[in-house]
Each structure stands twice: as C-alpha cells, then as structure tokens.
Design an enzyme around this catalytic site. Structure first.
Site, PDB file in Angstrom:
ATOM      1  CB  CYS A 182      11.097  -0.112   7.201  1.00 44.79           C
ATOM      2  SG  CYS A 182       9.813  -1.266   6.724  1.00 44.79           S
ATOM      3  CB  CYS A 223       4.457   3.634   3.836  1.00 47.02           C
ATOM      4  SG  CYS A 223       5.613   2.814   2.707  1.00 47.02           S
TER       5      CYS A 223
HETATM    6  N1  DGL Z   1       8.950   1.728   3.315  1.00 46.62           N
HETATM    7  C1  DGL Z   1       8.474   0.719   4.196  1.00 46.62           C
HETATM    8  C2  DGL Z   1       7.452   1.243   5.159  1.00 46.62           C
HETATM    9  O1  DGL Z   1       7.671   2.335   5.643  1.00 46.62           O
HETATM   10  C3  DGL Z   1       8.218  -0.629   3.558  1.00 46.62           C
HETATM   11  C4  DGL Z   1       7.161  -0.670   2.512  1.00 46.62           C
HETATM   12  C5  DGL Z   1       7.080  -2.009   1.822  1.00 46.62           C
HETATM   13  O2  DGL Z   1       8.106  -2.626   1.540  1.00 46.62           O
HETATM   14  O3  DGL Z   1       5.946  -2.452   1.569  1.00 46.62           O
HETATM   15  O4  DGL Z   1       6.473   0.627   5.502  1.00 46.62           O
END
Ligand code: DGL
Length: 263
Positions: free
Chosen positions: A72, A179
């Site tokens: 994440c 993301c």
């Molecule tokens: N997939 C995550 C990232 O890489 C989190 C995105 C989210 O929950 O807003 O930032």
C-alpha cells in the site's frame, strides 16, 4: 523451506503485488490482509494512517512472518518508519524499490491524496537525483471505483482522462502507478497514455527487492498459485470473496479480523 510473507493493503490493491510475487517464485507462504473496513486509506490524514499502521504491524507480529511486503503506497508514504521500527523484520516497500529504477528526468506520479500530500515519492526521487522533475497527481475517486463490483468502466475511463490530463500536459517520460490499485486497471490507463511514456508498476520493483534479499527457489508445481495464500479481512467478507473470484479467479476461505480490538 518456504519463506513466510505478510502482505497488506486497504483492499484489493495488494493483488498487484501478490500476482507479481507469485509469478516470480513459488517458495513462499503468504498472509494477505485487506483492511476493507477502513478502505479507502487515501483520503484519510497521515495521523490516522499511522495509527492503522501500528495496528497492522502489531497484528503481523503474531503471524510469525519472515518479511513484510508493504503493498500500500499510502501507508508506505505515511508510516514506513513506524512499520520498520515496530516489526524489526525486513520490510520491502514500493516507493523505495521504485525510486531505484527511475531512468528519465521527468516523472509523473498518480497516487492517492494522502500519498501526494506526504511528498514521500517526490522527496525520495529528488534525494537520489535533484535534477529529476517530478509531477504528482492525486486521484481521489479511483480506489473506490476499482473496489466496486461490477466495475463501472465508463466511470473509470472518465476519471482516467480527468486525472491524466494535467500530467500529460507536462513533458513526462515515465509514469509511476503510485497506488497499488492502479495496476489493476492498467489496460484502461495504457489506452489513455501515449505510447512514448513508460508506465511503471512499482509492484515489480518491490518483488525484485525481495528476490534480491531472499533468493527464489523456483520449482515447477501444478497446484494453484494461490494455494499457499491465506486471506484475512477486517470487514465486508462476502464482498471480498466476490473480489477474489472476480480478480484472482479463486474461491477461498477468508478470515475476519478485528484489528482495533486485537491491537
Ligand atoms: N492501494 C493503496 C495504495 O497503494 C491504498 C489506496 C486507498 O485505500 O486509498 O495507496
């Protein structure tokens, strides 16, 4: 011997890291945690994300993992120090990994609002080379749309156009999907991004960082590649089950966890 890895994300974004990992090696056992009760992270403030990171790392302490893959970017950007200090095992992260493979002087980054606000990507890239120009673009609605079943392609196409337009006005050479949810819509993004711009999926750089540290012992095996993955979620178990079918084509048990109580 298999190495035991933890992977977490707010939801299905970590599937991009999981798939990259499992296509590069089979000698792993994976504990995958999706914090669906609190998805999306990207619109939360940094303090809240840091509190979540403490709860997640406390939970992983009980899981006897050899290393953590921070799948994440938002938690990576806001709480890398905290995860590393709390867990005291190797933590492999997307942003540090990808910062080492930049090969041009003009970079675009698509990311969540919290990641953009932290400027973590920008700082780490500029610390390595101050001459690189970095342009960031936050994409507040992408994650919620990507988490939907069924996915609304028309809306995603509209948002892709909206978020990419300002970046494409700059003379960027590489675009980081900052993301972990965004590689899941790679095909849609690729159609909107001119072919002379290289799209970088940080999950590949992250897998390479892990594989440089724990060298893979690749074995042929005929079993399903997700057999050694255990899935956990903080809520929306039925929805998560549909997402496993939809995105990974598997039907597996998901265990509900309450991070707030267990932390
Ligand atoms: N997939 C995550 C990232 O890489 C989190 C995105 C989210 O929950 O807003 O930032």
């Amino acid at each position: 011997m298999k190495i035991r890895l933890g992977i977490f994300d707010s939801g299905i974004g970590g599937f991009s890291v999981l798939n990259s990992l499992l296509s590069s090696r089979t000698d792993v056992e994976v504990i995958y945690l999706a914090d669906l009760a609190r998805n999306p992270y990207g619109e939360k403030d940094s303090e809240e994300i840091r509190n979540i990171a403490i709860q997640i790392s406390d939970w992983f302490k009980e899981k006897d993992i050899d290393a953590l893959l921070i799948a994440c970017n938002t938690t990576n950007a806001c709480a890398l120090d905290l995860l590393q200090n709390n867990l005291k095992i190797p933590c492999f992260d997307l942003i540090t990994s990808v910062s080492k493979i930049i090969s041009s002087n003009s970079i675009g980054i698509l990311a969540t609002t919290a990641t953009v606000k932290s400027s973590f990507y920008k700082n780490i890239i500029k610390n390595r080379n101050p001459d690189i120009q970095v342009f960031q673009q936050s994409c507040p609605q992408f994650v919620s749309e990507i988490e939907k079943i069924p996915i609304n392609f028309e809306k995603i196409n509209f948002l892709a156009d909206l978020y990419l337009r300002p970046l494409l006005k700059k003379n960027i050479r590489e675009l980081i999907l900052g993301c972990s949810h965004y590689p899941l819509i790679y095909q849609i993004l690729r159609k909107t991004i001119p072919s002379n711009i290289k799209i970088i999926d940080p999950s590949i750089a992250l897998t390479n960082s892990l594989n440089n540290h724990f060298h893979p012992v690749k074995k042929n095996n005929n079993s399903n590649k997700y057999d050694n993955v255990e899935f956990f979620a903080t809520g929306k178990i039925d929805e998560f089950s549909l997402k496993l079918t939809n995105w990974l084509e598997i039907n597996k048990k998901i265990t509900l966890v309450n991070l707030r109580r267990e932390a």
